[in-house]
Enzyme design. Structure first.
Site, PDB file in Angstrom:
ATOM      1  CB  SER A   1     -30.662  48.902 -94.883  1.00 15.81           C
ATOM      2  OG  SER A   1     -31.719  47.974 -94.936  1.00 15.81           O
TER       3      SER A   1
ATOM      4  CG  ASP B   1     -18.124  50.284 -89.697  1.00 16.11           C
ATOM      5  OD1 ASP B   1     -17.204  49.598 -90.177  1.00 16.11           O
ATOM      6  OD2 ASP B   1     -17.933  51.440 -89.252  1.00 16.11           O
TER       7      ASP B   1
ATOM      8  CG  HIS C   1     -15.610  49.280 -98.311  1.00 22.11           C
ATOM      9  ND1 HIS C   1     -14.672  50.205 -98.727  1.00 22.11           N
ATOM     10  CD2 HIS C   1     -16.462  49.962 -97.493  1.00 22.11           C
ATOM     11  CE1 HIS C   1     -14.942  51.385 -98.189  1.00 22.11           C
ATOM     12  NE2 HIS C   1     -16.022  51.269 -97.435  1.00 22.11           N
TER      13      HIS C   1
END
Length: 288
Positions: free
Chosen positions: A256, A98, A154
């Site tokens: 980050s 995200d 991922h």
């Protein structure tokens, strides 16, 4: 409501924001936060999460757990199964996380941008001039994770991680304000280069998770070590770690930036541009 308006007003003051998040003892503060966030006292946990909610749009509705052991436990939360859909198109590299899309587009030789007017060398980012060659004139996308986002990342595609290179460095804030003021910021900060090869076609891809103030810790499932400012192990580690598209690869301790690189022949997926929100699994890049 008044507190949120005050928060927003303060965050919009760029000079103040930059001073408060950069002109401080960054590494010392990062180490302190690493210790403090792991405290398991209920009062510390609840008060910390309550303050966090005041300064960020924290949404825990898709979290796998409803109760957390510590602030750190909340930071690295997992998602409920099925919370993210992974694009099944084999020509697509999915977003690993995200994020909000930052600088992105074509790699100009071996040069990219962290912000308008602030170029940097991919060779310097990688710490290895040879490793950058597969991505010459390729495609890149900068993905910024805000503090309230899901912090795990991922695999963009079915692939094998072949090498991880850890590069120690500073912990500058990586928000847009700092990116417009500090040249070559990503090359200065602590980071890791993850080199992988797609199972189909053998294309090389690279991911560079970049640490920042308060978040200079990184966990990778293919390495049984914590990568942070105190790490003293080998800088380069060869791997043979296979991942399915969308499978978890690791996580930041907080949030980050991840910079994704693909070789020539890949372009940004439709709708991907600077300041666009994206979720893990959505199309990020596409092969011709």
């Amino acid at each position: 409501m008044k507190i949120r308006r005050l928060r927003d007003a303060l965050l919009q003051q760029e000079d103040l924001n930059f001073l408060l998040t950069n002109r401080v003892p960054r590494i010392l503060l990062t180490r302190f936060m690493g210790w403090f966030s792991k405290l398991r006292h209920p009062w510390v946990r609840d008060a910390s999460i309550a303050v966090w909610r005041l300064f960020a749009d924290l949404d825990l509705s898709d979290a796998k757990k409803t109760r957390f052991d510590s602030l750190h436990d909340c930071f690295i939360r997992e998602l409920k199964p099925g919370s993210r859909a992974v694009d099944p198109d084999p020509s697509v590299l999915a977003s690993p996380c995200d994020a909000i899309v930052g600088a992105c587009g074509a790699v100009n030789g071996i040069e990219v941008f962290q912000a308008k007017g602030f170029p940097y060398s991919v060779a310097e980012l990688f710490g290895d001039a040879r490793a950058v060659e597969p991505f010459r004139d390729g495609c890149y996308a900068t993905l910024r994770l805000t503090s309230s986002m899901y912090h795990r990342f991922h695999a963009p595609h079915d692939s094998r991680v072949e090498r991880v290179t850890y590069l120690s460095g500073d912990t500058w804030n990586v928000n847009p304000i700092a990116l417009k003021r500090i040249e070559r910021l990503f090359c200065r900060n602590e980071r890791a280069l993850i080199e992988a090869r797609l199972h189909a076609g053998g294309h090389r891809i690279a991911m560079v998770p970049v640490a920042a103030i308060l978040v200079a810790s990184l966990r990778l499932r293919c390495l049984d070590v914590l990568l942070n400012v105190r790490y003293r192990g080998p800088k380069r580690t060869d791997c043979e770690a296979d991942y399915r598209k969308g499978e978890e690869m690791g996580w930041f301790e907080h949030g980050s930036t991840i910079i994704v690189f693909a070789p020539k022949g890949f372009t940004l997926a439709k709708g991907i541009e600077t300041d666009t929100p994206i979720r893990m699994g959505q199309a990020l890049m596409k092969s011709a």
